[in-house]
Design an enzyme around this catalytic site. Structure first.
Site, mmCIF file in Angstrom:
data_model
loop_
_atom_site.group_PDB
_atom_site.id
_atom_site.type_symbol
_atom_site.label_atom_id
_atom_site.label_comp_id
_atom_site.label_asym_id
_atom_site.label_seq_id
_atom_site.Cartn_x
_atom_site.Cartn_y
_atom_site.Cartn_z
ATOM 1 N N ASP A 9 0.847 -1.186 0.000
ATOM 2 C CA ASP A 9 0.000 0.000 0.000
ATOM 3 C C ASP A 9 0.888 1.243 0.000
ATOM 4 O OD1 ASP A 9 -2.018 1.801 0.198
ATOM 5 O OD2 ASP A 9 -2.841 1.056 2.084
ATOM 6 N N GLU A 104 -3.075 0.207 -4.056
ATOM 7 C CA GLU A 104 -2.952 -1.049 -3.309
ATOM 8 C C GLU A 104 -2.745 -2.236 -4.228
ATOM 9 O OE1 GLU A 104 -5.358 -1.943 0.418
ATOM 10 O OE2 GLU A 104 -6.614 -0.456 -0.574
#
Length: 404
Positions: A9, A104
């Site tokens: 992330d 992500e």
């Protein structure tokens, strides 16, 4: 063989992108989103979060909490460019990965230990490569499932990494807040808190039947996630460039009311599919095929959006410009292209908090009762349009191509 899943992330992604473009923003509280008082916060820096600011907060309130914050409108095109840079690095080095949003990634590296020293070292090297080539801070969690890895990433932030070895999933999760489990939203969290459930450990010690009785099927899923059980696979990612809908008429027509109604229904459905698939479009194309099979198309580039009212207006405007022959029409179609990935954060760039809440409410009804549960009055006369969400997994784009 137990799976080995990495969740990566990009930290405060929008803010990090802006700081790469302007170093004067470093170490300062930064807010990104609608710049008017009616706007909302799409993203904020860690320096801003210490004031209690969070995404989706009204910008007016955020400015009151932190008057010294730098407020930036934001540019989804710029963020998509940086996101694509990271995607290319991940794609080049990973056996199989899933891009779950603009910032992500899930990577399945099961069995990689046969080819590298350890999966953890491989993950660290990938993170270091991303840092070196893009200068964007990124964190990762490594474990045996998507859920535990995602929670691990959250605990590793900012700009760090963590490994949760096999067998340590439950002890790792136990002391954390129940809100850390993906899919536990505010409503579910408050319901669990009213039952005295605050930590994941409490759910781990509860019978699954109790969770299921209180929360239905979601209760059983949350209970399993609390145990570190999640068999959800990493779905191989392939970027979709467009989404479209067409309708061929059983009988050629010049009924303008019918045509405009159908176009509104198409645009409304495709906009919903964009939002459900976490996508935005920057190009709208209208297609008309006349009874003599002559086909005309016209397109228009727009700012990135997935909102019905904006896209419907563009579609109808293109139709007025294309439909000049005033002869029978055999087919009409709408296509949204130049798609980019994004979560609700990007859509929060819209200035009106009231408008955002309206779309959230409409989509909630559609998600629960079907995509045709909410329609504009002008589209009520059109037959059902749409099918499965084309952004789910590997499903191909299936245009709503039907005969009327």
């Amino acid at each position: 063989m137990r799976k080995t899943i990495v969740h990566m992330d990009l930290d405060t992604f929008f803010v990090s992108c802006e700081r790469l473009l302007d170093s004067r923003l470093n170490n300062r509280p930064v807010l990104i989103g609608g710049t008017s008082d009616r706007g909302v916060v799409a993203a904020c820096s860690y320096e801003a979060r210490v004031y209690g600011i969070h995404s989706a907060m009204p910008m007016k309130m955020a400015r009151l909490l932190c008057p010294d914050a730098v407020v930036i409108r934001g540019d989804s095109g710029t963020y998509s460019k940086f996101s694509n840079m990271v995607t290319e690095i991940v794609k080049e080095r990973s056996p199989i990965f899933e891009k779950s949003s603009i910032d992500e990634f899930y990577i399945d590296i099961t069995g990689m230990d046969r080819f590298v020293q350890t999966s953890y070292l491989w993950s660290k090297e990938l993170r270091e490569t991303i840092l070196k080539e893009t200068h964007l801070p990124i964190s990762f969690g490594l474990s045996t499932s998507k859920t535990v890895s995602k929670v691990g990433t959250g605990e590793a932030k900012p700009n760090n990494h963590i490994e949760i070895p096999e067998g340590n999933e439950m002890p790792f999760l136990a002391p954390l807040s129940i809100k850390k489990i993906p899919m536990v939203g505010d409503k579910t969290y408050h319901k669990l808190r009213s039952m005295g459930v605050e930590k994941i450990r409490t759910v781990q010690e509860m019978p699954m039947e109790l969770m299921e009785r209180v929360l239905g099927k979601n209760g059983a899923v949350i209970w399993k996630k609390a145990q570190g059980i999640d068999n959800t696979p990493v779905v191989a990612w392939s970027e979709r460039k467009s989404i479209s809908s067409e309708r061929t008429f059983e009988k050629d027509t010049t009924d303008i009311v019918k045509l405009r109604s159908l176009l509104v229904a198409m645009a409304e459905n495709l906009s919903y599919q964009l939002r459900k698939g976490n996508k935005l479009t920057a190009c709208v194309t209208l297609k008309i095929r006349y009874s003599d099979f002559q086909t005309y198309t016209k397109q228009k580039r727009i700012s990135y959006t997935s909102l019905d009212h904006t896209l419907i207006a563009v579609v109808l405007d293109l139709f007025d410009k294309v439909y000049e022959r005033r002869v029978l029409i055999r087919l009409i179609g709408v296509r949204f292209s130049n798609l980019v990935g994004g979560t609700y954060q990007i859509r929060l760039f819209e200035d009106s908090e009231k408008l955002i809440k309206l779309y959230q409410a409409m989509d909630h009804v559609r998600n629960r009762y079907g995509q045709n549960a909410v329609k504009r009055a002008i589209a009520m006369g059109s037959k059902n349009i749409g099918g499965m969400n084309p952004f789910n997994g590997q499903a191909p784009i299936i245009p709503a191509h039907r005969r009327e």
